[in-house]
Each structure stands twice: as C-alpha cells, then as structure tokens.
Scaffold this active site. Structure first.
Site, mmCIF file in Angstrom:
data_model
loop_
_atom_site.group_PDB
_atom_site.id
_atom_site.type_symbol
_atom_site.label_atom_id
_atom_site.label_comp_id
_atom_site.label_asym_id
_atom_site.label_seq_id
_atom_site.Cartn_x
_atom_site.Cartn_y
_atom_site.Cartn_z
ATOM 1 N N ASN A 20 -1.127 4.368 5.043
ATOM 2 C CA ASN A 20 -1.464 4.062 3.644
ATOM 3 C C ASN A 20 -2.696 4.883 3.272
ATOM 4 O OD1 ASN A 20 0.515 2.250 2.838
ATOM 5 N ND2 ASN A 20 -0.579 0.482 3.689
ATOM 6 N N SER A 46 7.041 1.736 3.725
ATOM 7 C CA SER A 46 6.930 0.298 3.467
ATOM 8 C C SER A 46 8.011 -0.460 4.220
ATOM 9 C CB SER A 46 7.076 0.004 1.972
ATOM 10 O OG SER A 46 6.978 -1.393 1.765
ATOM 11 N N GLY A 47 7.633 -1.645 4.669
ATOM 12 C CA GLY A 47 8.634 -2.485 5.316
ATOM 13 C C GLY A 47 8.108 -3.373 6.419
ATOM 14 N N GLY A 48 6.819 -3.207 6.728
ATOM 15 C CA GLY A 48 6.233 -4.071 7.746
ATOM 16 C C GLY A 48 6.901 -3.883 9.105
ATOM 17 N N LYS A 100 3.369 4.998 -2.963
ATOM 18 C CA LYS A 100 3.206 3.873 -2.023
ATOM 19 C C LYS A 100 2.013 3.005 -2.424
ATOM 20 C CE LYS A 100 3.675 0.968 1.145
ATOM 21 N NZ LYS A 100 2.655 0.697 2.086
ATOM 22 N N HIS A 103 3.119 0.926 -5.223
ATOM 23 C CA HIS A 103 4.014 -0.098 -4.656
ATOM 24 C C HIS A 103 3.175 -1.285 -4.182
ATOM 25 C CE1 HIS A 103 5.677 -2.060 -1.059
ATOM 26 N NE2 HIS A 103 6.881 -1.862 -1.552
ATOM 27 N N ASN A 104 2.114 -0.973 -3.459
ATOM 28 C CA ASN A 104 1.269 -2.050 -2.934
ATOM 29 C C ASN A 104 0.552 -2.789 -4.058
ATOM 30 O OD1 ASN A 104 2.087 -1.011 -0.498
ATOM 31 N ND2 ASN A 104 0.077 -1.159 0.444
ATOM 32 N N GLU A 107 2.895 -5.111 -5.352
ATOM 33 C CA GLU A 107 3.021 -6.146 -4.308
ATOM 34 C C GLU A 107 1.907 -7.194 -4.458
ATOM 35 O OE1 GLU A 107 3.474 -4.488 -0.220
ATOM 36 O OE2 GLU A 107 1.661 -5.600 0.273
ATOM 37 N N ARG A 205 -8.165 -12.026 -4.938
ATOM 38 C CA ARG A 205 -8.434 -11.946 -3.491
ATOM 39 C C ARG A 205 -9.945 -11.851 -3.251
ATOM 40 N NH1 ARG A 205 -3.949 -8.376 -0.161
ATOM 41 N NH2 ARG A 205 -2.137 -8.932 -1.407
HETATM 42 C C1 6PG Z 1 4.249 -2.404 3.117
HETATM 43 C C2 6PG Z 1 2.945 -3.132 3.053
HETATM 44 C C3 6PG Z 1 1.998 -2.560 4.044
HETATM 45 C C4 6PG Z 1 0.872 -3.473 4.427
HETATM 46 C C5 6PG Z 1 -0.216 -3.511 3.422
HETATM 47 C C6 6PG Z 1 -0.804 -4.842 3.194
HETATM 48 O O1 6PG Z 1 4.644 -1.895 2.079
HETATM 49 O O2 6PG Z 1 4.852 -2.347 4.199
HETATM 50 O O3 6PG Z 1 2.378 -3.034 1.782
HETATM 51 O O4 6PG Z 1 1.589 -1.309 3.586
HETATM 52 O O5 6PG Z 1 1.310 -4.712 4.760
HETATM 53 O O6 6PG Z 1 -1.202 -2.674 3.968
HETATM 54 O O7 6PG Z 1 -1.871 -4.624 2.357
HETATM 55 P P1 6PG Z 1 -3.159 -5.502 2.342
HETATM 56 O O8 6PG Z 1 -3.668 -5.623 3.753
HETATM 57 O O9 6PG Z 1 -4.091 -4.700 1.481
HETATM 58 O O10 6PG Z 1 -2.740 -6.812 1.767
#
Ligand code: 6PG
Length: 382
Positions: A20, A46-48, A100, A103-104, A107, A205
C-alpha cells in the site's frame, strides 16, 4: 530497496512494489528508473489473507510493456468475477497505487457507515450484537450483499471464549489505521474535491483513539443517548444510500486525478476489477460499472440514470435515520457526512455567493457576477 536491488537488475527487468504505497512515491520511483530499461510497477493488491491465498484484486500502474509481460501471470492468480480476472493496468506510474488508496478510502467510509448503523441498534435500540449480526446477515443475502457487511454479521455473532461476552464488547474501541484513508482525503482536497464521508471515517478512527479523553468527556459532558426506533427496512435503505454516496465520492476523485496526472482512469474498469477478490467487493460494483459504461452526465455516478432512481428511493431513509439519530444524540459521522454532501450537491444555487461577498468585503478578492464577464466588486463601504 531500489538502490539495493539495482545492481542485480538488467534492462527489461520488472520491479514490482505490491504494497500500500503512497502513489506520489511510486511516481517518483518510476521517474527515477525511467530511461534505465528497468520497469517500475506500482501494484495495488486487495483481498487480505483470503485474497493472498485464493486470488486478490490487483490494480496495476506501469508501462504497457511491463503489463504485456505481467498480464498472463497476474490474470492467473487474480480473483475471478464470472470467469473474468479482477486485474488490469489502470495507467502508468502511480495509477495503480492511487486507485488502491482510494479503494481503501471507500473501505473506511463503508466500515464506518456499518459501525454507525450498528451503534444506533446497539445503543439506541438495545439490540444485542447477535441480533444485529442476524439482521446484517439477512441484508447480506439481498442487494446489500458485500464482503464487509458479511464479515460484520459474522463478527457480531461471536462470543469471547474467555469471558462469554459478545466478542465486540471485549475489544478496545480505539481503531487503528495505516494511512491510506488519510491519503485519500488529502488527495481529494488537493484535487479540489472533498470526500467528506471518507474524512468522517478517518476522523472517527482518530477520535476513537482518544479513549481517555472520551471517558472524561462522558463524565463531564454527559454521554446520554436517547432511544432510537429501528425500522429494519428503513435502515437497509439508509445503508444502501450511504454505500452509494461513499463509492460516488471515491469515483469522483478518480475523475479529478485523471485530469491532474494524465491517467484517464476508467471508472467502469475499476468497478469491474473490484467485483471479486477485494475488500470492497459487493453487489453494487456491477451496477457502478454499468452506470459508468452508460456515460453519466459530468461523469458523476450520482447523476447516472440508474443511481438517480436509486437515490430517490433510498435517501429519504438515510435522512430519516440521520435526523432521528442526531435528535437523540447518537454519533453517525459517516451517514451524516454522506447526507450533507448529497444535500450540498443537489442545489444548483447555494450559499457560496455570500462567501464570495465576505471575501470581497474583507479582502477585495472580487467575484464573478451571474451572466456577466470579468471580476467585480460589491458596493461595500471601505
Ligand atoms: C485490502 C485492505 C488492506 C489492508 C488495509 C487496512 O484492500 O486488502 O485494504 O490493504 O487491510 O491496509 O487498512 P488500515 O490498517 O488502514 O485499516
């Protein structure tokens, strides 16, 4: 890392940063390697953990030559939506990391909107976490289907094995973050936009992390919250309106960035490669892709035919939920921000004429007059 690996690289090699990364850094790094024959690719992934093992969504920024060579490999490991791999080259240099990042940002907004709704049901209507989880689970079987909603339903159904309490109750209410949400907000402002739902989510947050201050404030300022009368169908429509508005703000940033960085970001393509694999995946993304394919007025999602109708149908619910919440003293930062943006944008004639007059009176900044050319001043006293 570039300096360390450089001696090992030969012209034609491709160096990929799949973290990222801040897209400004990616642009700088790509520029640094330009002319060396080494391709620098900034790739948002993205996708964890599930995506890492079973296929993520990937947003590639780099040269066309590097994309030609990477494409077969990335298509093979990408998540698939109805057989189509969720990966594409979105532009040169920092384009992939930029997409990306946004995207976040979306999110963050989506997570906070879900948390706002959870808070109303939990603290305003005294529902148990598992009851709320069951409601979210039912929503997840319909048009609101989304990965983030689904995992929330699951989380709320869990009990802490150590105490027997709902799991969500034993987790310290101070949210972490690694920066991408904040970068989205800053970039939106730099581009003359305001992604206020994403900002609200980042801000929430930040406020959450001031736990000691909040505890003192609860004692000194009073933490009472009134009753909230939940109507599940209204809440579901409000959730849909909020999701649409959060995504619309993110996609507006793409349009603004395309002009600034010469990227030609394709909103439809971005929505398509987010339909599977990524954290934002939801039933809405297919509709977003179709809306952009139909070329909405001013390139804006909220003005597309399909979404105009959907907003007409769901925003009254969002308004009802936000006004009830605000009147009862509940914090619903993401839901309220989305509504404020919507209400600001749907006025063809707003209050900024007054701001211009104030600027002119105190600083002689001048203003444009409706229907006339040039810069004008008001008849104020010196
Ligand atoms: C993704 C997530 C991934 C990650 C983030 C969480 O798309 O797979 O967004 O990039 O989980 O870094 O972000 P924070 O730690 O800032 O909540």
């Amino acid at each position: 890392m570039i300096a360390a690996t450089r001696p090992l690289l030969a012209p034609g090699d491709i160096l990929i940063d799949a973290g990222n990364a801040d897209f400004h850094d990616t642009r700088r790094r790509a520029a640094e390697l330009a002319g060396t024959g080494i391709h620098f690719v900034g790739m948002g992934v993205s996708g964890g953990e599930e995506g890492a093992r079973h296929g993520p969504s990937m947003m590639v920024g780099g040269s066309e030559e590097s994309w030609d060579r990477l494409r077969p490999m990335l298509a093979a490991i990408a998540a698939r939506y109805q057989g189509e791999p969720c990966v594409d080259r979105l532009g040169p240099d920092g384009a992939g990391h930029f997409v990306k990042t946004v995207h976040n940002g979306i999110e963050y907004a989506e997570m906070q909107a879900i948390a706002d709704l959870y808070g109303l049901l939990r603290f305003g209507a005294a529902w148990t976490p598992s009851e709320i989880g069951a409601l979210f689970g039912r929503w997840n079987d319909g048009p609101l289907n989304a990965y983030l909603l689904g995992i929330t339903a699951e989380i709320l159904g869990h009990t802490d094995p150590q105490t027997g309490h709902p799991m969500v109750d034993v987790i310290t209410d101070a949210a972490g973050q690694k920066g991408t949400g904040g970068w989205t907000v800053i970039e939106a402002l730099r581009l003359g936009q305001s992604a206020n739902m994403i900002e609200a989510a980042v801000g929430a947050r930040n406020w959450s992390s001031e736990k000691a201050v909040r505890e003192t404030a609860q004692a000194r300022l009073g933490g009472a919250r009134g009753a909230f009368e939940p109507e599940p169908a209204v809440l579901a429509d409000a959730a849909m309106a909020a999701r649409i508005l959060g995504h619309a703000q993110g996609f507006d940033i793409f349009a603004a960035a395309s002009g600034e960085y010469g990227w030609q970001l394709d909103g439809a393509r971005i929505a398509e490669i987010w339909r599977a694999g990524c954290i934002l995946r939801s039933a809405l993304l297919d509709d977003i892709a179709s809306a952009f394919r139909a070329d909405p007025p001013h390139g804006r999602l909220i003005l597309s035919d399909g979404f105009v109708a959907r907003l007409h149908r769901t925003v009254p619910a969002l308004r009802q939920v936000v006004s009830q919440a605000v009147a009862a003293g509940h914090a619903v930062p993401a839901l309220a921000a989305g509504l404020q943006w919507y209400d600001s944008m749907r006025q063809g004639f707003g209050t900024a004429g007054l701001i211009q007059a104030q600027r002119d009176l105190f600083g002689h900044h001048g203003f444009q007059r409706l229907g006339r050319r040039g810069r004008h001043h008001g008849p104020w006293q010196d």
